[in-house]
Design a protein around this motif. Structure first.
Motif, mmCIF file in Angstrom:
data_model
loop_
_atom_site.group_PDB
_atom_site.id
_atom_site.type_symbol
_atom_site.label_atom_id
_atom_site.label_comp_id
_atom_site.label_asym_id
_atom_site.label_seq_id
_atom_site.Cartn_x
_atom_site.Cartn_y
_atom_site.Cartn_z
ATOM 1 N N ASP A 31 0.854 -1.149 -0.025
ATOM 2 C CA ASP A 31 -0.161 0.137 -0.090
ATOM 3 C C ASP A 31 0.740 1.140 -0.162
ATOM 4 O O ASP A 31 0.212 2.336 0.015
ATOM 5 C CB ASP A 31 -0.996 -0.044 1.194
ATOM 6 C CG ASP A 31 -0.348 0.049 2.526
ATOM 7 O OD1 ASP A 31 0.998 0.208 2.580
ATOM 8 O OD2 ASP A 31 -0.717 -0.630 3.702
ATOM 9 N N SER A 79 2.083 2.834 2.351
ATOM 10 C CA SER A 79 1.822 3.902 3.397
ATOM 11 C C SER A 79 2.859 4.658 3.998
ATOM 12 O O SER A 79 2.747 5.942 4.177
ATOM 13 C CB SER A 79 1.129 3.082 4.750
ATOM 14 O OG SER A 79 -0.058 2.408 4.308
ATOM 15 N N ASP A 101 -3.874 2.902 5.377
ATOM 16 C CA ASP A 101 -4.477 2.233 4.018
ATOM 17 C C ASP A 101 -5.911 1.798 4.387
ATOM 18 O O ASP A 101 -6.176 0.661 5.364
ATOM 19 C CB ASP A 101 -3.734 1.131 3.432
ATOM 20 C CG ASP A 101 -4.641 0.454 2.378
ATOM 21 O OD1 ASP A 101 -5.694 1.155 2.056
ATOM 22 O OD2 ASP A 101 -4.200 -0.710 2.096
ATOM 23 N N SER A 133 -7.089 -1.918 4.077
ATOM 24 C CA SER A 133 -6.316 -2.859 4.737
ATOM 25 C C SER A 133 -7.310 -4.116 4.928
ATOM 26 O O SER A 133 -8.135 -3.914 5.489
ATOM 27 C CB SER A 133 -5.638 -2.511 6.027
ATOM 28 O OG SER A 133 -4.904 -3.769 6.419
#
Length: 378
Positions: A103, A105, A216, A219
């Protein structure tokens, strides 16, 4: 500036473990590839570790590897983030291995300060942290609370000195990696924590980088199941810690000592002072042998005589303490009951336990403990 290296061993290899990430994978890899190509000063490689995906993730990863220089794919048929990292890192020929979540992040600008201390040899392990001063984090209160509570638990129970165990942004120097991976048994989400605890126990240098991190919202991590698995992992590491092993040996030694004292001073009518000395001597030999093997992991004949001689000095100190406690008791009561004598001696022995642990660790077994740490053995 292009620094992609596809034929020679790169300086840094970044692993992206993925499981059913068909929606985010292509954006993630292209963004990471652009950043490394334009802004990263070291040679690099990206490895997409496909962790038994059942969607189109494998096809997307294969297409990206065919198109983008410096991208490779590793396919695993079993799930587990730790399993994916173990497989990818074990096969790597890079000087530094790292990983980040798909992701993305974490702000990619933190990658250079993450790996630079490892490439220079200054540190052995580097982690991104969302909980240190200077980090900027955007996430919901539930995840914030869980993260902080988990790290407080690690600090309290395992005496962890790192601030953030589970941030998906870590790197390890290749020279330190084989022995660390050999010591880590978890193949799931607890892999990160176990790796860091093991590195700390072996005296490796852990570098922390405050990161900018955005949660995220998509998730798919099962928070409850992951938390329960992590608690089980914490309990396992606690039991395996040298201090807990020492305490276990100490409890067994104390029980044996009390029984021997009662036998010698009762059935054999030995005086309290002599019974204390003999019982303490017998259990001290067994205590040194058990701590040598189980607490400090020393095996074989090397320096065994030296260890027992130094253990004898520790015995003399403990004998002095318990004898003094007996003398104080007899000054108060000339004929105390054996149960009272045992209680006083056990309390005196417990008072000597902390001193004994420090003496064994920093004096009796210090040399071999240092050698084991230098060799990467816990």
């Amino acid at each position: 500036m292009r620094t992609v290296v596809t034929t020679a061993a790169p300086q840094v290899e970044i692993v992206v473990p993925v499981f059913n990430e068909q929606a985010a994978l292509e954006t993630c890899v292209r963004r990471l590839h652009r950043f490394l190509t334009s802004e990263f000063p070291f040679s690099w490689r990206i490895v997409v570790a496909d962790n038994a995906s059942t969607d189109t993730t494998p096809a997307i990863a294969t297409a990206l590897a065919a198109e983008l220089p410096g991208v490779r794919v590793l396919r695993l048929e079993r799930k587990g983030r730790g399993r994916a990292l173990r497989a990818a890192w074990s096969a790597s020929d890079a000087r530094v291995v790292a990983y980040m979540d798909a992701d993305l992040s974490t702000d990619l600008r933190a990658l250079l300060p993450l790996v630079a201390p490892l490439l220079s040899g200054h540190s052995d392990v580097a982690i991104g942290t969302r909980l240190a001063h200077g980090a900027r984090v955007v996430r919901g209160p539930k995840r914030e609370l869980i993260s902080r509570a988990y790290n407080v638990l690690l600090h309290t129970v395992l005496r962890a000195r790192f601030s953030d165990a589970q941030c998906g942004f870590k790197a390890v120097r290749a020279q330190a990696l084989p022995s660390l991976l050999a010591g880590v048994s978890d193949d799931g989400w607890f892999f990160d924590t176990e790796l860091l605890v093991l590195a700390q126990r072996r005296g490796l240098r852990i570098h922390e980088v405050p990161v900018d991190w955005v949660d995220d919202p998509d998730s798919r991590v099962d928070v409850v199941a992951t938390a329960l698995a992590d608690l089980g992992g914490v309990a396992r590491l606690l039991v395996a810690s040298p201090l807990v092993r020492f305490a276990g040996v100490g409890v067994a030694s104390t029980l044996a000592y009390a029984l021997l004292f009662l036998l010698l001073s009762g059935a054999l009518a030995t005086g309290a002072g002599a019974a204390n000395a003999v019982a303490l001597a017998l259990t001290a030999v067994a205590n040194t042998a058990a701590n040598r093997r189980w607490t400090f992991g020393v095996r074989g004949r090397r320096e065994r005589v030296r260890h027992y001689l130094l253990g004898g000095v520790v015995y003399v100190l403990t004998l002095a303490l318990t004898t003094g406690a007996l003398a104080s008791l007899h000054a108060i009561d000339a004929s105390p009951a054996r149960g009272v004598q045992v209680a006083v001696l056990v309390l005196a022995g417990l008072a000597a336990t902390a001193t004994r642990y420090v003496a064994l660790k920093s004096w009796v077994f210090a040399r071999m403990v240092r050698e084991r740490r230098a060799a990467g053995v816990s």
